[in-house]
Design a protein around this motif. Structure first.
Motif, PDB file in Angstrom:
ATOM      1  N   ARG A  38      66.315  21.346  36.513  1.00 37.16           N
ATOM      2  CA  ARG A  38      66.931  20.442  37.488  1.00 37.16           C
ATOM      3  C   ARG A  38      66.827  18.993  37.043  1.00 37.16           C
ATOM      4  N   VAL A  39      65.735  18.662  36.377  1.00 37.42           N
ATOM      5  CA  VAL A  39      65.586  17.308  35.839  1.00 37.42           C
ATOM      6  C   VAL A  39      66.595  17.087  34.716  1.00 37.42           C
ATOM      7  N   ILE A  40      66.747  18.085  33.844  1.00 36.06           N
ATOM      8  CA  ILE A  40      67.717  17.989  32.750  1.00 36.06           C
ATOM      9  C   ILE A  40      69.122  17.790  33.306  1.00 36.06           C
ATOM     10  N   GLU A  41      69.449  18.559  34.340  1.00 34.66           N
ATOM     11  CA  GLU A  41      70.772  18.443  34.949  1.00 34.66           C
ATOM     12  C   GLU A  41      71.026  17.021  35.448  1.00 34.66           C
ATOM     13  N   LEU A  42      70.020  16.425  36.074  1.00 36.66           N
ATOM     14  CA  LEU A  42      70.165  15.072  36.597  1.00 36.66           C
ATOM     15  C   LEU A  42      70.317  14.059  35.467  1.00 36.66           C
ATOM     16  N   LEU A  44      71.492  14.610  32.402  1.00 38.76           N
ATOM     17  CA  LEU A  44      72.800  14.762  31.754  1.00 38.76           C
ATOM     18  C   LEU A  44      73.914  14.212  32.634  1.00 38.76           C
ATOM     19  N   LEU A  45      73.692  14.225  33.934  1.00 36.76           N
ATOM     20  CA  LEU A  45      74.669  13.665  34.863  1.00 36.76           C
ATOM     21  C   LEU A  45      74.853  12.168  34.652  1.00 36.76           C
ATOM     22  N   THR A  46      73.831  11.508  34.125  1.00 32.34           N
ATOM     23  CA  THR A  46      73.954  10.086  33.837  1.00 32.34           C
ATOM     24  C   THR A  46      74.281   9.824  32.371  1.00 32.34           C
ATOM     25  N   THR A  47      74.425  10.864  31.577  1.00 37.92           N
ATOM     26  CA  THR A  47      74.771  10.711  30.160  1.00 37.92           C
ATOM     27  C   THR A  47      76.261  10.892  29.924  1.00 37.92           C
ATOM     28  N   VAL A  48      76.789  12.036  30.336  1.00 38.51           N
ATOM     29  CA  VAL A  48      78.182  12.381  30.033  1.00 38.51           C
ATOM     30  C   VAL A  48      79.185  11.415  30.663  1.00 38.51           C
ATOM     31  N   PRO A  49      79.046  11.040  31.944  1.00 36.82           N
ATOM     32  CA  PRO A  49      80.005  10.075  32.496  1.00 36.82           C
ATOM     33  C   PRO A  49      80.034   8.750  31.746  1.00 36.82           C
ATOM     34  N   ALA A 167      61.745   5.867  31.822  1.00 33.51           N
ATOM     35  CA  ALA A 167      62.133   6.931  30.886  1.00 33.51           C
ATOM     36  C   ALA A 167      63.406   7.631  31.335  1.00 33.51           C
ATOM     37  N   GLY A 168      63.575   7.791  32.641  1.00 35.11           N
ATOM     38  CA  GLY A 168      64.760   8.468  33.153  1.00 35.11           C
ATOM     39  C   GLY A 168      66.016   7.629  33.129  1.00 35.11           C
ATOM     40  N   CYS A 169      65.885   6.359  32.751  1.00 32.86           N
ATOM     41  CA  CYS A 169      67.044   5.463  32.683  1.00 32.86           C
ATOM     42  C   CYS A 169      67.740   5.514  31.327  1.00 32.86           C
ATOM     43  N   TYR A 301      74.139  10.558  46.032  1.00 28.17           N
ATOM     44  CA  TYR A 301      74.562   9.186  45.708  1.00 28.17           C
ATOM     45  C   TYR A 301      74.724   9.011  44.202  1.00 28.17           C
ATOM     46  N   LEU A 302      73.690   9.369  43.447  1.00 26.86           N
ATOM     47  CA  LEU A 302      73.748   9.148  41.996  1.00 26.86           C
ATOM     48  C   LEU A 302      74.832  10.005  41.357  1.00 26.86           C
TER      49      LEU A 302
END
Length: 316
Positions: A38-42, A44-49, A167-169, A301-302
């Motif tokens: 679930r963390v990976i999914e989140l 990648l959600l901020t990578t691909v777009p 790190a998550g940014c 939201y994110l």
């Protein structure tokens, strides 16, 4: 450490343990669980777009696949190594005691080897099939998560998730550099959006599980502060997050889609944050405060904000 609620009970002695005859399916599922999908999914959600945004359209499919696979391996590596380091407290927390190591399906040494191997694979994939800059950023993010957040901050300060959340940014930066091979202001704005989003998101979850964190003496803000104080901090970070999200419009010269979506999503999120803060005044009753409502709202939201980031160049 002062805790504002009741202290969590110790882990139950009858906690289910995996038998020695765990099936192959159990073991595979346990290793997958170590990566925290679930963390990976989140992430990648901020990578691909951001890759769509950087490419001003649809990026090369091969590049997207390499970035996604490399990023997933990097995030999975950091999560697995985090599970190794935090195995003592994971055994005691309700939210984490069914993970692979506490259940004795995977040994700490095997999980450590798995994490190191994933990290090495991630670096090779990103370096060879993406570019060296993205590979370096991935290594920096993983090291920051492990050494700064997990080992240095998490068990020592209420600011653990504020600075450890950096790190998550990094996925926003990695998505951009994967396409352009350089840094720029637009991904830095999105980096900051995730930075200011992380405390409200994490504190809402920590408020729900504050007894768990108190029981293992991890000083998350909801452990040492009243719910009303936590709510006020969440509101403050939420306002800065929304203001930062709107900066992308002038900085990147987007069309109207992005700022309209960012403004609407921001208004809805701020309303949720203010409502939770109001509910927290004068009570510590989680059934009244309902922190998980804000937690789920933060995920939505994110997700929608970065969908708007991806759609912007396709429609502008």
């Amino acid at each position: 450490m002062t805790y504002v609620g009741h202290r969590a009970p110790a882990a139950s002695p009858d906690l289910p343990r995996a038998s020695a005859a765990a099936t192959t399916r159990d073991v595979v599922a346990a290793y997958v669980g170590l990566t925290k999908p679930r963390v990976i999914e989140l992430l990648l959600l901020t990578t691909v777009p951001v890759m769509f945004f950087a490419a001003r359209g649809v990026p090369d499919l091969g590049l997207v696949v390499a970035t996604v696979v490399g990023g997933a391996c990097s995030a999975g590596s950091a999560s697995a190594l985090n599970c190794v380091y935090d195995r003592d407290i994971d055994e005691q927390m309700r939210r984490t005691r069914r993970r692979a190591i506490p259940r004795h399906i995977v040994t700490p040494s095997a999980a450590f080897t798995f994490g190191i191997a994933l990290g090495a694979l991630a670096t090779v994939i990103l370096y060879v099939w993406v570019n060296p800059l993205s590979a370096v950023l991935s290594v920096v993010a993983e090291c920051f998560y492990l050494f700064v957040y997990t080992m240095l901050l998490k068990r020592r300060t209420t600011q653990n998730i504020v600075w450890g959340g950096l790190a998550g940014c990094f996925p926003a930066l990695i998505g951009w550099t994967a396409v352009t091979d350089r840094l720029a202001w637009p991904p830095l704005v999105l980096f900051l959006v995730v930075f200011f989003w992380t405390p409200p998101h994490t504190w809402a979850l920590a408020l729900r599980y504050r007894e768990d964190y108190a029981g293992v003496e991890v000083p998350m803000l909801p452990v040492v502060a009243r719910a009303e104080v936590v709510g006020r901090q969440i509101v403050a970070y939420s306002w800065v997050m929304v203001a930062t999200s709107l900066l992308l419009w002038p900085v990147a010269g987007t069309g109207l889609l992005y700022p309209v979506v960012a403004a609407v999503l921001g208004a809805v999120f701020l309303a949720q944050a203010h409502r939770m803060w109001a509910r927290a005044r004068g009570t510590e009753d989680l059934s009244v405060i309902k922190p998980m409502a804000l937690f789920h709202a933060s995920n939505l939201y994110l997700s929608l904000l970065f969908v708007a980031v991806a759609l912007e160049p396709l429609l502008h």
